[in-house]
Every structure is written in C-alpha cells, then in structure tokens.
Design a protein around this motif. Sequence first.
Motif, PDB file in Angstrom:
ATOM      1  N   VAL A 173       0.833  -1.198   0.000  1.00 47.74           N
ATOM      2  CA  VAL A 173       0.000   0.000   0.000  1.00 47.74           C
ATOM      3  C   VAL A 173       0.871   1.252   0.000  1.00 47.74           C
ATOM      4  CG1 VAL A 173      -1.922  -1.116   1.200  1.00 47.74           C
ATOM      5  CG2 VAL A 173      -0.147   0.057   2.540  1.00 47.74           C
ATOM      6  N   GLN A 174       0.214   2.373  -0.235  1.00 49.34           N
ATOM      7  CA  GLN A 174       0.858   3.678  -0.171  1.00 49.34           C
ATOM      8  C   GLN A 174       1.051   4.110   1.293  1.00 49.34           C
ATOM      9  OE1 GLN A 174       1.763   6.311  -2.467  1.00 49.34           O
ATOM     10  NE2 GLN A 174       1.842   4.670  -3.990  1.00 49.34           N
ATOM     11  N   PRO A 175       1.985   5.023   1.556  1.00 45.71           N
ATOM     12  CA  PRO A 175       2.081   5.594   2.904  1.00 45.71           C
ATOM     13  C   PRO A 175       0.789   6.308   3.283  1.00 45.71           C
ATOM     14  CG  PRO A 175       3.983   6.181   1.568  1.00 45.71           C
ATOM     15  CD  PRO A 175       2.987   5.568   0.637  1.00 45.71           C
ATOM     16  N   GLU A 176       0.573   6.449   4.575  1.00 45.29           N
ATOM     17  CA  GLU A 176      -0.671   7.045   5.061  1.00 45.29           C
ATOM     18  C   GLU A 176      -0.663   8.564   5.043  1.00 45.29           C
ATOM     19  OE1 GLU A 176       1.677   5.858   8.798  1.00 45.29           O
ATOM     20  OE2 GLU A 176       1.580   5.385   6.665  1.00 45.29           O
ATOM     21  N   GLY A 177       0.515   9.189   4.970  1.00 44.74           N
ATOM     22  CA  GLY A 177       0.571  10.642   4.987  1.00 44.74           C
ATOM     23  C   GLY A 177       0.275  11.210   6.366  1.00 44.74           C
ATOM     24  N   ASP A 178      -0.293  12.402   6.384  1.00 46.63           N
ATOM     25  CA  ASP A 178      -0.566  13.123   7.632  1.00 46.63           C
ATOM     26  C   ASP A 178      -1.730  12.468   8.375  1.00 46.63           C
ATOM     27  OD1 ASP A 178      -1.073  14.902   9.666  1.00 46.63           O
ATOM     28  OD2 ASP A 178      -1.081  16.681   8.388  1.00 46.63           O
ATOM     29  N   LEU A 179      -1.443  11.888   9.518  1.00 43.28           N
ATOM     30  CA  LEU A 179      -2.487  11.205  10.290  1.00 43.28           C
ATOM     31  C   LEU A 179      -3.623  12.141  10.684  1.00 43.28           C
ATOM     32  CD1 LEU A 179      -0.337   8.933  12.641  1.00 43.28           C
ATOM     33  CD2 LEU A 179      -1.744   8.203  10.712  1.00 43.28           C
ATOM     34  N   ALA A 180      -3.302  13.421  10.883  1.00 50.79           N
ATOM     35  CA  ALA A 180      -4.318  14.374  11.316  1.00 50.79           C
ATOM     36  C   ALA A 180      -5.406  14.584  10.279  1.00 50.79           C
ATOM     37  CB  ALA A 180      -3.653  15.711  11.659  1.00 50.79           C
ATOM     38  N   LEU A 181      -5.116  14.241   9.025  1.00 53.40           N
ATOM     39  CA  LEU A 181      -6.096  14.436   7.960  1.00 53.40           C
ATOM     40  C   LEU A 181      -7.051  13.256   7.805  1.00 53.40           C
ATOM     41  CD1 LEU A 181      -3.787  16.060   5.236  1.00 53.40           C
ATOM     42  CD2 LEU A 181      -5.315  17.197   6.871  1.00 53.40           C
ATOM     43  N   TRP A 182      -6.778  12.163   8.496  1.00 56.06           N
ATOM     44  CA  TRP A 182      -7.657  10.992   8.430  1.00 56.06           C
ATOM     45  C   TRP A 182      -8.800  11.147   9.433  1.00 56.06           C
ATOM     46  CZ3 TRP A 182      -7.287   6.407   5.462  1.00 56.06           C
ATOM     47  CH2 TRP A 182      -6.180   6.337   4.616  1.00 56.06           C
ATOM     48  N   SER A 183      -9.985  10.724   9.022  1.00 57.47           N
ATOM     49  CA  SER A 183     -11.139  10.764   9.923  1.00 57.47           C
ATOM     50  C   SER A 183     -11.167   9.588  10.886  1.00 57.47           C
ATOM     51  CB  SER A 183     -12.440  10.785   9.103  1.00 57.47           C
ATOM     52  OG  SER A 183     -12.466  11.896   8.238  1.00 57.47           O
ATOM     53  N   SER A 184     -10.417   8.546  10.589  1.00 56.62           N
ATOM     54  CA  SER A 184     -10.272   7.374  11.458  1.00 56.62           C
ATOM     55  C   SER A 184      -8.884   6.805  11.190  1.00 56.62           C
ATOM     56  CB  SER A 184     -11.370   6.345  11.178  1.00 56.62           C
ATOM     57  OG  SER A 184     -11.439   6.016   9.805  1.00 56.62           O
ATOM     58  N   PRO A 185      -8.362   5.962  12.076  1.00 62.04           N
ATOM     59  CA  PRO A 185      -6.994   5.457  11.888  1.00 62.04           C
ATOM     60  C   PRO A 185      -6.833   4.768  10.535  1.00 62.04           C
ATOM     61  CG  PRO A 185      -7.763   4.972  14.099  1.00 62.04           C
ATOM     62  CD  PRO A 185      -8.950   5.499  13.350  1.00 62.04           C
ATOM     63  N   PRO A 186      -5.773   5.091   9.795  1.00 56.58           N
ATOM     64  CA  PRO A 186      -5.639   4.567   8.431  1.00 56.58           C
ATOM     65  C   PRO A 186      -5.486   3.059   8.358  1.00 56.58           C
ATOM     66  CG  PRO A 186      -3.656   5.741   9.101  1.00 56.58           C
ATOM     67  CD  PRO A 186      -4.687   6.015  10.136  1.00 56.58           C
TER      68      PRO A 186
END
Length: 445
Positions: A89-102
């Motif tokens: 998979v791709q990296p998750e990036g900025d965790l703060a931008l996710w609405s739930s844990p990636p």
Amino acid sequence: MTLAETVRAQQPAVLADLARLVAIPSVSDDPARADQVEASAALAAGLLTELGCPDVQVVRAAGGKPAVIARYPAPAGQPTVCLYAHHDVQPEGDLALWSSPPFEATQRGARLFGRGTADDKGGLAVHLAALRAFDGQPPVGVTVFLEGEEEMGSPTLAALLDAHREQLAADVFVIADSANWAVGQPAFTTSLRGIGECYVELRTLDHAVHSGAYGGVAPDALTTLCRLLATLHDEHGDVAVAGLSTSPPPELEYPEDRLRAESGLLDGVQQIGTGTVVERLWCKPAVAVIALDATPVARASNTLVPVARAKLSLRVAPGDDARAATAKLAAHLHEHVPYGAHLTVTPGDSGEPSTISFAGPYAEVARTAFADAWGVPPVFVGQGGSIPMVADFGAAFPEATVLVTAVGDPDTRAHGTDESLHLGDFQAACVAETLMLQGFADLQS
C-alpha cells in the motif's frame, strides 16, 4: 442457495479477512516497514491456505519484495485463470487528515475506510470471496498472484514473470486494480496511460549572492527554472512538448460538475487543455511539476538562489513509448532553457501505457457476469493513471485474455487520506467474479 446468494451470505467473513489485511501497514516503499510487507504476504498466504489451496508459495526476485503465488489445479478440460492483486500500500501521509486510523478498517455509512481497503487489498478480498464461494474448489484452474511492490512501480515484476512463467501462465488474467465508472456502475478498463519521470537541476550562479547587489543583472535559478517549466504548456494548457502521441477518445461523457466534485477543483479555477474531458484524462499526454527543491520560505533571505531542482511527472498516451516520450520531454527542456543556464535532466522510472482488447468468449462471459451482478451493463473506460504491470502481463502472455476490473470508484481516494471502499460495489464485485469463474467453466461444457 445460488452462487450469488452464497457470496452475499459470506460477506461478513470476507470483510473480516479484509480488516485483518488492512491492519498491516505494508508500505513497500518504506524500508522501516519491510517486516510489515513480509507480514502482509504471510497473512495472504495463510488465508489462501485456509481456503484449501494445495500449493501456496511466498516468492521474490533478487532484491524484491515478497509476492504470493497460490495455485488450484485446473479440472480436466478447463482453463486456468490468474487472479492478480497487490498487497502493498501507499504511505498514510498526515495522520491528522484521516477521519479514522488509516490501518484500522472503519465503516461509516455505506463505505469502509482504511489504507488499502480499495487499493488493492480490496482486490485481494474479491478473489478470496470467489474462492470461498466455491468452498476452495473452483470449477476452473485458478492461480492467485499477489504482488508486493506495485506501489513502488513493480521494479522486479518482469523478473518474477520470467522466473515463474510456467506457474503464472493462464488463459485469462483478471487484474483487480482499477476503478469503476461510478458507484453502482461497473467498468472494464481498456486503456491506461503510461508514466515517465525526470529530475531537473538548473544552475545560474556558482554561489548565492545579494539580491540587491546583483538583482536585475544575474538571473536567479528559481525564477529561471519557473520560466523553463512554464514552456511545458501552451496558452490553453495543452502539453507543448513536440512529438508526443495521442490516442482516439471513447464516446463517454464526463460532466463538468462531476469532474469538479471528484477532482476538488476550487470555485473559479478553470480546466486546462483542449478536447473532451475523457480525451484529456485518458488519451492525451499530461505533464506536471510534482516537486521543487529551493530555499524554504521560512529560511529565505534577500539572496539570489544559485541552484533549483524539480521533479516532473509525464503521463504517456496509449500507443506511445514511455522512454521515448521522456526523452522528448528532456529534449524540450534543453531546447528552451533561458539565459544560457546550466541544465541537467536525469530520467527516472518509467512504465508503459496499455491498450487492452476486450474481445473473445472469455470477455463476453465477463460482460454477462458483471451485468448480472450489478444489474446494469458494464462500461468501458480508460484510466489516466498508470498500471505498468498490465503491459508486462501482455508482453509475457500475449495469447491470453486480460481483463482489468475494479473495486474502487471515483470517491475511493486511493493514495489519499480517507481511502475507502463502497460496500455495495464490493459485494457486487465479489458476486461478479464468482459468476465469471463459473461462466468460464460452463464454456467448456
């Protein structure tokens, strides 16, 4: 129960498998997560073993990431179908931008959120659902091939195909790694743009100098680079690099309001380029500046910058050659460099475009299966993004039928934050692939 009813009844178990896969952060391009890519391959191999597959191997080419090859032998007189997906998979990036844990599969409404839910652990889950529906005894030969480095550009795929050619040979390849046209509207992908990249370094001075002392006489590298990059497009926004190919567009309408909603175009921002939307997205080249190296704003001083760098991404139209197109991009840069600046252009990775024929008895069985599963006929689309391994499969097995299918949709946000899978479409994809395998078997009766 009918096959379709069996698939629907087994959805909770399939989604539980998908959640276990999503929980592993198998980012192939992150050396610190190499153990997680190994764990993802091991889990996938274990799930296939649990489904009764008699021959499951974790394999790799020299220096490559782990792939899985699982083989169910073909009953007498039946074809073999290779089901492809990738478990990295791709990296998750900025965790703060996710609405739930990636890396936690989370359902909200009709969608399942998490990195890899659609790209492409969702594709793997579709294959697992079809095999589960047949209780681990599919009516045709099935080879499941799970790649572990697709998100890195498949650097060792050609070596894997060469080393395991006999194990991977099949009459039909089903590549579950594209996108459907819309929620509720299945699609087969029949064209893919290729990709080329290059790194540009431009120098105007041998050291930084005071902008007041020399500004207006000595060109700074960043302004000069900006002038060079501006030559890549004409006044309409079309790519201005000479010699790049285009391909004929399909007759499919992409409404402007839908484009704006799906792309996130801000109010008042105009589209670039000429031609229909699908022509520009799927059939014409595109070039973008995807990175710049220069002095950060926070550390800026009144200084003329001596050197600046950029990374360019070139999308190559079907029918063109990715390496040749990248060379033409480099030639354009050298021909248009301003002020006699010193320019270095270094090519990066490339991947070939594809045109995928949808013809023959296996394709027609697939068309019928998808229409039955969704309740509407599938459409045929291109993709502006690149899946270079489709060209690799076509070159390695030119006589086989290749079908590029999907679990994602325009709101999936693959590679971005809040990646998600539409659960209704996922169930339909599981039903479609199950019916398709049975249909392939029925062709021989």
